[in-house]
Design a protein around this motif. Sequence first.
Motif, short mmCIF file in Angstrom:
data_model
loop_
_atom_site.label_atom_id
_atom_site.label_comp_id
_atom_site.label_asym_id
_atom_site.label_seq_id
_atom_site.Cartn_x
_atom_site.Cartn_y
_atom_site.Cartn_z
N ALA A 63 0.78 -1.16 -0.05
CA ALA A 63 -0.03 0.15 -0.03
C ALA A 63 0.83 1.24 0.16
CB ALA A 63 -0.81 0.06 1.07
N PRO A 64 0.32 2.23 -0.69
CA PRO A 64 1.30 3.65 -0.58
C PRO A 64 1.60 4.09 0.96
CG PRO A 64 -1.00 3.80 -1.46
CD PRO A 64 -0.81 2.40 -1.44
N TYR A 69 4.35 7.18 4.71
CA TYR A 69 4.14 7.65 6.23
C TYR A 69 4.98 6.91 6.97
CZ TYR A 69 -0.13 9.98 4.51
OH TYR A 69 -0.89 10.88 3.71
N PHE A 70 5.19 7.24 8.49
CA PHE A 70 6.56 6.69 9.07
C PHE A 70 5.75 5.84 10.14
CE2 PHE A 70 9.58 7.44 12.60
CZ PHE A 70 10.43 6.76 11.75
N VAL A 75 2.81 -0.72 11.91
CA VAL A 75 2.06 -1.49 13.03
C VAL A 75 0.86 -1.62 12.83
CG1 VAL A 75 1.56 -0.58 15.53
CG2 VAL A 75 3.70 0.51 14.48
N ASP A 76 -0.27 -0.94 11.98
CA ASP A 76 -1.35 -1.34 12.00
C ASP A 76 -1.43 -2.63 11.04
OD1 ASP A 76 -2.74 1.06 12.80
OD2 ASP A 76 -3.06 1.74 10.83
N ALA A 77 -0.39 -2.84 10.13
CA ALA A 77 -0.42 -4.09 9.30
C ALA A 77 -0.13 -5.52 10.43
CB ALA A 77 0.42 -4.18 8.21
N ALA A 180 -2.31 6.30 11.30
CA ALA A 180 -1.39 6.10 10.35
C ALA A 180 -0.94 7.12 9.33
CB ALA A 180 -1.88 4.69 9.57
N THR A 181 -1.54 8.04 9.35
CA THR A 181 -1.38 8.96 8.23
C THR A 181 -0.98 10.67 9.16
OG1 THR A 181 -3.66 9.53 8.02
CG2 THR A 181 -2.44 8.10 6.36
N ARG A 182 -0.59 10.43 10.23
CA ARG A 182 -0.25 11.74 10.95
C ARG A 182 1.17 12.19 10.75
NH1 ARG A 182 -3.88 10.64 16.69
NH2 ARG A 182 -5.65 10.85 15.72
#
Length: 322
Positions: A63-64, A69-70, A75-77, A180-182
Motif C-alpha cells: 500500500a502507498p 508515512y512513518f 504497526v497497523d499491518a 497511520a497518516t499523521r
Amino acid sequence: MGEVLVLIDHTNGRIRKPALELLTLARRLGTPAAVVLDGGAATATLAAEAGAYGAATVYVADAPEFADYFIAPEVDALHQIVRAADPTAILIPSSADGKETAARLALRLDSGLITDAVDLDVDDSGPLAVQSVFAASYQVTSRVTHGTPVITVKPNTTIPEPAPTTCRTENVTVRFSPAATRTEIVSRTPRTASARPELTEADIIVSGGRGTGGAEGFTVVEQLADALQAAVGASRAAVDAGWYPHTHQVGQTGKQVSPRLYLAAGISGAIQHRAGMQTSKVIVAVNKDPEAPIFDLADYGVIGDLFTVLPGLTEHLVTPTD
C-alpha cells in the motif's frame, strides 16, 4: 507449536541479514511465518527467499501508506495480522525503526516487550529471551508473562541457515487507522553508497578512537577494514572531536554492535564504549597503554602503536605469501 511472525526487513529486493537470522531463530520457537510489507515488484522474490529460510507462510501487504508515512502503517499491518494469525511470538529486527515498531505493537496488543535480545530459546511455558544488561556486564533470561511476546533481536545473534520449505503466500489488505497518516515523510536523502558492510550488521568491525590522533589517523583503520571486508567504527571521543561521522559511533549513545570480530584500535575502553560492543564474539585490542581498560575486556591484546600494528596487519592480509 504455533506460528512465529518475523517482520522482514528488506532492501533492493533482498532480505537483509538480520531478518534471515530471525527466520533461523524462529524455528526454535515454532513455525516461522514472514511478514513482507511494501515489497512492490520484488514481493515474489522476497517471499521465495523467506521460504528458503523456513517460512511456511508469507503474509504480504502492499500500500502507498508504507512509503508515504512513518512507522504507524507497519504497526497497523502487524496488528491486523497478529489478530488473525494468533502467533506464539513476534520477532522484529533490533534497529531504531524496529524497536519503535515493536513498542507500538506491544502497546496495541497489551503485550509484554523484550528488546535487544542476543539469544532465544523456549521451554514449556513459552519463548525465552537472553539479554545483555547493565552495559553488557550481565546476561539475564526473560520471558513475557502477558499477551503475545514481542521481541526485538540484535543482528549477528546467529548464523542464518537455509531450511527450504513449501510456503504459501497470503495477501493482506490492511485497514489503516487515522493515526497511520499523521506523520508524513516529505523528503528522503539517499544513503551514501559504500562498499563496506552496514555497521550494525557487519561480521567484522575495525574501530578507531582517540589514539588515532585525528581524522587522518583513520586512514590506517579504513585500510585494515577494507582488507578484512569489515565495517569501520569509531569511539565517542573520536566522533565528538569531529574525526569521524557520528553514524559510525559505537557505544551507549551510538550504535550497539555484536560482530564476530571487533578490533579496537586506540580505544581506551570507557564504559560508554564497552556498552556498545561488549557482546562481540571475539574482541582484539591494540593500544600502547598497557593499563588501558580495554585489555580487561579483550580476548586478545597487542600493546603497541596502532600506526605500526595496523599497517603491518594490513600488509600481511593483502600481500600474497608463499
